[in-house]
Motif scaffolding. Structure first.
Motif, PDB file in Angstrom:
ATOM      1  N   ASN A  79      -4.197   3.132  -2.379  1.00  0.00           N
ATOM      2  CA  ASN A  79      -5.220   2.456  -3.002  1.00  0.00           C
ATOM      3  C   ASN A  79      -6.500   1.827  -2.227  1.00  0.00           C
ATOM      4  O   ASN A  79      -7.566   1.683  -2.856  1.00  0.00           O
ATOM      5  CB  ASN A  79      -4.843   1.426  -4.014  1.00  0.00           C
ATOM      6  CG  ASN A  79      -3.964   2.131  -5.197  1.00  0.00           C
ATOM      7  OD1 ASN A  79      -3.527   3.264  -4.984  1.00  0.00           O
ATOM      8  ND2 ASN A  79      -3.902   1.334  -6.309  1.00  0.00           N
ATOM      9  N   PHE A  80      -6.080   1.319  -1.004  1.00  0.00           N
ATOM     10  CA  PHE A  80      -7.186   0.711  -0.066  1.00  0.00           C
ATOM     11  C   PHE A  80      -7.312   1.416   1.094  1.00  0.00           C
ATOM     12  O   PHE A  80      -7.877   0.642   1.860  1.00  0.00           O
ATOM     13  CB  PHE A  80      -7.070  -0.702  -0.321  1.00  0.00           C
ATOM     14  CG  PHE A  80      -5.641  -1.091  -0.155  1.00  0.00           C
ATOM     15  CD1 PHE A  80      -5.238  -1.463   1.442  1.00  0.00           C
ATOM     16  CD2 PHE A  80      -4.758  -1.700  -0.934  1.00  0.00           C
ATOM     17  CE1 PHE A  80      -4.049  -1.799   1.477  1.00  0.00           C
ATOM     18  CE2 PHE A  80      -3.342  -1.887  -0.985  1.00  0.00           C
ATOM     19  CZ  PHE A  80      -3.065  -2.291   0.666  1.00  0.00           C
ATOM     20  N   LEU A  81      -6.306   2.435   1.627  1.00  0.00           N
ATOM     21  CA  LEU A  81      -6.558   2.903   3.008  1.00  0.00           C
ATOM     22  C   LEU A  81      -6.592   4.498   2.532  1.00  0.00           C
ATOM     23  O   LEU A  81      -6.203   5.156   1.752  1.00  0.00           O
ATOM     24  CB  LEU A  81      -5.390   2.893   3.732  1.00  0.00           C
ATOM     25  CG  LEU A  81      -4.560   1.207   4.179  1.00  0.00           C
ATOM     26  CD1 LEU A  81      -3.514   1.475   4.963  1.00  0.00           C
ATOM     27  CD2 LEU A  81      -5.717   0.612   4.767  1.00  0.00           C
ATOM     28  N   ARG A  82      -7.610   4.941   3.600  1.00  0.00           N
ATOM     29  CA  ARG A  82      -7.540   6.499   3.446  1.00  0.00           C
ATOM     30  C   ARG A  82      -7.568   6.999   5.063  1.00  0.00           C
ATOM     31  O   ARG A  82      -7.953   6.335   6.086  1.00  0.00           O
ATOM     32  CB  ARG A  82      -8.831   6.761   2.927  1.00  0.00           C
ATOM     33  CG  ARG A  82     -10.053   6.442   3.780  1.00  0.00           C
ATOM     34  CD  ARG A  82     -11.549   7.061   2.805  1.00  0.00           C
ATOM     35  NE  ARG A  82     -12.729   6.738   3.644  1.00  0.00           N
ATOM     36  CZ  ARG A  82     -13.293   7.101   4.599  1.00  0.00           C
ATOM     37  NH1 ARG A  82     -12.720   8.293   4.760  1.00  0.00           N
ATOM     38  NH2 ARG A  82     -14.462   6.837   5.110  1.00  0.00           N
ATOM     39  N   PRO A  83      -6.979   8.339   5.175  1.00  0.00           N
ATOM     40  CA  PRO A  83      -6.804   8.666   6.584  1.00  0.00           C
ATOM     41  C   PRO A  83      -8.248   9.029   7.272  1.00  0.00           C
ATOM     42  O   PRO A  83      -9.221   9.295   6.446  1.00  0.00           O
ATOM     43  CB  PRO A  83      -6.034  10.048   6.399  1.00  0.00           C
ATOM     44  CG  PRO A  83      -5.547   9.725   5.109  1.00  0.00           C
ATOM     45  CD  PRO A  83      -6.230   8.829   4.161  1.00  0.00           C
ATOM     46  N   VAL A  84      -8.085   8.855   8.636  1.00  0.00           N
ATOM     47  CA  VAL A  84      -9.491   9.145   9.055  1.00  0.00           C
ATOM     48  C   VAL A  84      -9.139  10.124  10.395  1.00  0.00           C
ATOM     49  O   VAL A  84      -7.992   9.896  11.125  1.00  0.00           O
ATOM     50  CB  VAL A  84     -10.404   7.837   9.499  1.00  0.00           C
ATOM     51  CG1 VAL A  84      -9.423   7.099  10.739  1.00  0.00           C
ATOM     52  CG2 VAL A  84     -11.694   8.408  10.242  1.00  0.00           C
ATOM     53  N   ASP A  85      -9.910  10.994  10.762  1.00  0.00           N
ATOM     54  CA  ASP A  85      -9.501  11.867  11.871  1.00  0.00           C
ATOM     55  C   ASP A  85     -11.036  11.884  12.933  1.00  0.00           C
ATOM     56  O   ASP A  85     -12.177  12.497  12.362  1.00  0.00           O
ATOM     57  CB  ASP A  85      -9.406  13.356  11.379  1.00  0.00           C
ATOM     58  CG  ASP A  85      -9.007  14.048  12.572  1.00  0.00           C
ATOM     59  OD1 ASP A  85      -9.005  13.877  13.737  1.00  0.00           O
ATOM     60  OD2 ASP A  85      -8.769  15.543  12.359  1.00  0.00           O
ATOM     61  N   LEU A 133     -11.423  -4.168  -1.222  1.00  0.00           N
ATOM     62  CA  LEU A 133     -10.036  -4.544  -1.614  1.00  0.00           C
ATOM     63  C   LEU A 133      -9.257  -5.188  -0.470  1.00  0.00           C
ATOM     64  O   LEU A 133      -8.343  -5.933  -0.949  1.00  0.00           O
ATOM     65  CB  LEU A 133      -9.393  -3.168  -2.102  1.00  0.00           C
ATOM     66  CG  LEU A 133     -10.240  -2.511  -3.137  1.00  0.00           C
ATOM     67  CD1 LEU A 133      -9.499  -1.313  -3.433  1.00  0.00           C
ATOM     68  CD2 LEU A 133     -10.159  -3.445  -4.639  1.00  0.00           C
ATOM     69  N   LEU A 134      -9.460  -4.873   0.705  1.00  0.00           N
ATOM     70  CA  LEU A 134      -8.465  -5.361   1.885  1.00  0.00           C
ATOM     71  C   LEU A 134      -9.386  -6.189   2.922  1.00  0.00           C
ATOM     72  O   LEU A 134     -10.292  -5.507   3.377  1.00  0.00           O
ATOM     73  CB  LEU A 134      -7.766  -4.091   2.250  1.00  0.00           C
ATOM     74  CG  LEU A 134      -6.836  -4.623   3.228  1.00  0.00           C
ATOM     75  CD1 LEU A 134      -5.698  -5.257   3.150  1.00  0.00           C
ATOM     76  CD2 LEU A 134      -6.438  -3.368   4.086  1.00  0.00           C
ATOM     77  N   TRP A 160      -5.211  -9.390   6.503  1.00  0.00           N
ATOM     78  CA  TRP A 160      -4.041  -9.633   5.646  1.00  0.00           C
ATOM     79  C   TRP A 160      -2.939  -8.500   6.004  1.00  0.00           C
ATOM     80  O   TRP A 160      -1.938  -9.119   6.229  1.00  0.00           O
ATOM     81  CB  TRP A 160      -4.521  -9.115   4.222  1.00  0.00           C
ATOM     82  CG  TRP A 160      -3.312  -9.386   3.175  1.00  0.00           C
ATOM     83  CD1 TRP A 160      -2.926  -8.122   2.574  1.00  0.00           C
ATOM     84  CD2 TRP A 160      -2.932 -10.501   2.559  1.00  0.00           C
ATOM     85  NE1 TRP A 160      -1.768  -8.703   1.782  1.00  0.00           N
ATOM     86  CE2 TRP A 160      -2.042  -9.987   1.858  1.00  0.00           C
ATOM     87  CE3 TRP A 160      -3.132 -11.791   2.584  1.00  0.00           C
ATOM     88  CZ2 TRP A 160      -1.160 -11.042   0.900  1.00  0.00           C
ATOM     89  CZ3 TRP A 160      -2.409 -12.674   1.712  1.00  0.00           C
ATOM     90  CH2 TRP A 160      -1.699 -12.587   0.827  1.00  0.00           C
ATOM     91  N   LEU A 161      -3.375  -7.221   6.253  1.00  0.00           N
ATOM     92  CA  LEU A 161      -2.273  -6.283   6.720  1.00  0.00           C
ATOM     93  C   LEU A 161      -1.886  -6.546   8.218  1.00  0.00           C
ATOM     94  O   LEU A 161      -0.722  -6.140   8.523  1.00  0.00           O
ATOM     95  CB  LEU A 161      -3.035  -4.550   6.601  1.00  0.00           C
ATOM     96  CG  LEU A 161      -2.084  -3.691   6.526  1.00  0.00           C
ATOM     97  CD1 LEU A 161      -0.914  -3.803   5.581  1.00  0.00           C
ATOM     98  CD2 LEU A 161      -2.830  -2.159   6.295  1.00  0.00           C
ATOM     99  N   HIS A 162      -2.801  -6.827   9.026  1.00  0.00           N
ATOM    100  CA  HIS A 162      -2.245  -7.358  10.391  1.00  0.00           C
ATOM    101  C   HIS A 162      -1.042  -8.361  10.204  1.00  0.00           C
ATOM    102  O   HIS A 162      -0.201  -8.123  10.982  1.00  0.00           O
ATOM    103  CB  HIS A 162      -3.544  -8.051  11.100  1.00  0.00           C
ATOM    104  CG  HIS A 162      -3.124  -8.885  12.370  1.00  0.00           C
ATOM    105  ND1 HIS A 162      -2.847  -8.149  13.646  1.00  0.00           N
ATOM    106  CD2 HIS A 162      -2.936 -10.137  12.549  1.00  0.00           C
ATOM    107  CE1 HIS A 162      -2.487  -9.273  14.356  1.00  0.00           C
ATOM    108  NE2 HIS A 162      -2.640 -10.174  13.825  1.00  0.00           N
ATOM    109  N   TRP A 163      -1.072  -9.478   9.521  1.00  0.00           N
ATOM    110  CA  TRP A 163      -0.182 -10.234   9.391  1.00  0.00           C
ATOM    111  C   TRP A 163       1.173  -9.450   8.667  1.00  0.00           C
ATOM    112  O   TRP A 163       2.208 -10.165   9.181  1.00  0.00           O
ATOM    113  CB  TRP A 163      -0.664 -11.505   8.834  1.00  0.00           C
ATOM    114  CG  TRP A 163      -1.409 -12.246   9.794  1.00  0.00           C
ATOM    115  CD1 TRP A 163      -3.003 -12.562   9.667  1.00  0.00           C
ATOM    116  CD2 TRP A 163      -0.945 -12.986  10.912  1.00  0.00           C
ATOM    117  NE1 TRP A 163      -3.347 -13.335  10.633  1.00  0.00           N
ATOM    118  CE2 TRP A 163      -2.427 -13.566  11.476  1.00  0.00           C
ATOM    119  CE3 TRP A 163       0.056 -13.381  11.706  1.00  0.00           C
ATOM    120  CZ2 TRP A 163      -2.478 -14.046  12.705  1.00  0.00           C
ATOM    121  CZ3 TRP A 163      -0.056 -13.791  12.820  1.00  0.00           C
ATOM    122  CH2 TRP A 163      -1.212 -14.256  13.361  1.00  0.00           C
TER     123      TRP A 163
END
Length: 561
Positions: free
Chosen positions: A17-23, A107-108, A112-115
């Motif tokens: 919902n708040f991450l998308r792949p990147v290439d 959204l992020l 927050w995801l780091h911890w």
């Protein structure tokens, strides 16, 4: 929901919902330098591995990462190999085993995801998604995005991240203070040995060989570990066992048989051993009859010379050998070098006095080191506890203090507060040092007069300068070992130490040292407000007048009137 095993006040939201792949992949070009990265296990983050030319890599494609990207290792995400990219690592490259995602900043908050990536619960969620994906338990990007994490509103994320980072910084600070205290403790015995023996060597000396017989160990066979010589009844040690022992060598892990004994040499209990190869200068006293190899010299004291005094002298030699021995001794020593070394020729009684002092000092240092070992687990567990509370929505501002990091008892917290107040740490940019004698009296007066009392306080008795408690000294050593307090020698008649909070840490820890209840903290302030302004003589005179039963042993009888 399979991964909802953490009870949280926040809703659980899938990563997709708040991450998308990147290439950002590209074909490596010869002549172009690529900084390669890896992702450490257990939430330890992205690191730079090496820089290579495009012609040196076997990867057909390399993908670039940028600040705030979320990177995973497909094989080891289940071991916490998930991280948020820091600015320092932006521009690094990795292969196809490192899927990369970019956050939706609406959204992020990336931190927050780091911890979150540092928590065992997150690692477990990654492991659950890795099962059955392949023989090596890889996690596919689409499965990673199915993981659900607690996600409060963006402002709440930022507020909690700020709290986590403030507390994490204080934990890092506490670790640094602890390490500093440990290094200072280790250096103290070296410094004191040097002070004593350098002064003693200014007087009458003899050669080391004149006060002790020096004999080299023996084991002529090579290789030394030939099994046909071992497994008998003769204890056998090597340098490592001297190095790991304390003053006395009390154990051994190998024995020689009679055939091995025939090519070695056994020395009696009480012999000093010093290593002369590999680890140079390791010293210990044998607590049993033992065989030793030729990498060790046995030192057998002659009549009138203490083996324990020689032990401390040889310990001094280990750190100062290059100052008193030929230059070649820096990398190797032998009997020719050891025998003529100057030895302080002190009367036996003085030797015993030196031994008593240095042994007591070593005991105190060992006690401090043991304290560090006992409390290290509490400090290690502090950050996981903070993160657990944060992601459950239970983290409160000011909930964790440096005192919590060291598991201080209530009376130690009060003593620290007394010291902080007496040093005027909260009002001065640089705290004033506080002598142990007035600090002891503040602690005594707190126990006698403060309306709010802890569950356990110190026991005082009459001594040289009125009320005295050894427990106060012991607790000060705890605070010193924790790095919360420093100590230096005083020139006052009492011969006591000055003890003060770390001046260079004052801003960082002011108001954050302890978590005392308000009534106890106020009692501390009241005692210092009532007595902290008094000079030493006036303070002693007041205590002597109010509590004469504690003055019967005092050296300051002139203050009793």
């Amino acid at each position: 929901m399979a991964n909802m095993q953490m009870a949280s006040h926040y809703p659980y939201v899938p990563l997709k919902n708040f991450l998308r792949p990147v290439d950002r992949s590209e074909s490596p070009e010869p002549g172009k330098t690529y900084r390669l990265f890896g992702v450490k296990w257990w939430g330890e983050g992205v690191y730079e591995r090496e820089a290579v030319d495009g012609s040196q890599t076997q990867y057909k494609k390399l993908s670039r990462i940028e600040t705030d990207d979320i990177v995973i290792n497909k094989i080891w995400a289940r071991h916490g190999s998930v991280a948020v990219v820091s600015p320092e690592l932006a521009g690094c490259y990795g292969g196809s085993e490192f899927p990369t995602f970019i956050p939706n900043y609406q959204l992020l908050e990336p931190c927050w995801l780091h911890w979150m990536s540092k928590t065992p619960m997150f690692w477990q969620w990654c492991e659950e998604k890795s099962f059955g994906t392949s023989g090596k338990n890889r996690i596919r990007p689409e499965q990673f995005l199915e993981i659900e994490i607690p996600l409060p509103p963006l402002d709440e994320q930022r507020r909690i991240v700020a709290q986590i980072e403030a507390l994490a910084a204080r934990i890092v600070e506490a670790r640094g203070l602890r390490q500093q205290a440990m290094e200072e403790a280790k250096a103290l015995i070296i410094t004191e040995r040097a002070r004593i023996f350098e002064r003693a060597l200014e007087g009458r000396t003899q050669k080391l060989s004149a006060v002790a017989d020096l004999e080299r160990g023996k084991f002529s066979h090579r290789p030394r570990n030939d099994p046909r010589f071992f497994g008998g009844e003769h204890p056998w040690i090597q340098i490592g066992e001297i190095q790991s022992a304390g003053k006395y060598i009390t154990s051994y892990s190998e024995t020689l048989n009679d055939e091995g004994m025939a090519i070695s040499r056994k020395f009696p209990k009480g012999t000093l051993l010093i290593s002369i190869a590999a680890t140079i200068g390791a010293v210990g006293i044998l607590d049993f009859d033992c065989c030793v190899p030729d990498s060790i010299v046995a030192v057998i004291p002659k009549r009138g010379y203490s083996s324990e005094f020689i032990y401390h002298y040889l310990g001094y030699l280990r750190t100062h050998l290059e100052d008193i021995a030929p230059q070649s001794a820096q990398k190797n020593i032998n009997l020719r070098i050891l025998s003529p070394l100057p030895f302080p020729d002190l009367p036996y009684k003085q030797q015993e006095q030196v031994v008593t002092y240095l042994d007591h000092l070593q005991f105190r240092i060992d006690s401090l080191m043991a304290l560090q070992a006992e409390t290290s687990a509490e400090l290690d567990a502090l950050l996981p506890s903070i993160l657990d509370k944060a992601f459950k929505g239970e983290l409160e501002v000011g909930q964790v203090t440096l005192a919590d990091a060291f598991g201080l008892a209530e009376r130690q917290r009060i003593l620290l507060d007394l010291l902080v107040a007496a040093s005027r740490m909260e009002t001065l940019p640089e705290p004033e040092p506080v002598n142990i004698t007035p600090l002891m009296k503040y602690a005594f007066l707190f126990g006698m007069e403060a309306p709010a009392q802890p569950v356990q306080w110190y026991t005082f008795y009459a001594y040289d300068y009125g009320p005295f408690s050894k427990e106060v000294y012991d607790d000060l050593e705890v605070l010193v070992s924790a790095g919360l307090v420093t100590r230096e020698k005083s020139n006052t008649p009492s011969g006591a130490d000055y003890t003060a909070p770390l001046a260079d840490q004052a801003d960082a820890i002011r108001g954050q040292l302890t978590s005392l209840p308000d009534n106890l903290r106020q009692s501390v302030r009241d005692i210092i407000a009532a007595y902290g302004h008094l000079g030493l003589n006036d303070l002693l005179r007041l205590v002597y007048r109010k509590y004469p039963d504690y003055t019967i042993q005092s050296k300051r009888g002139d203050l009793r009137g």
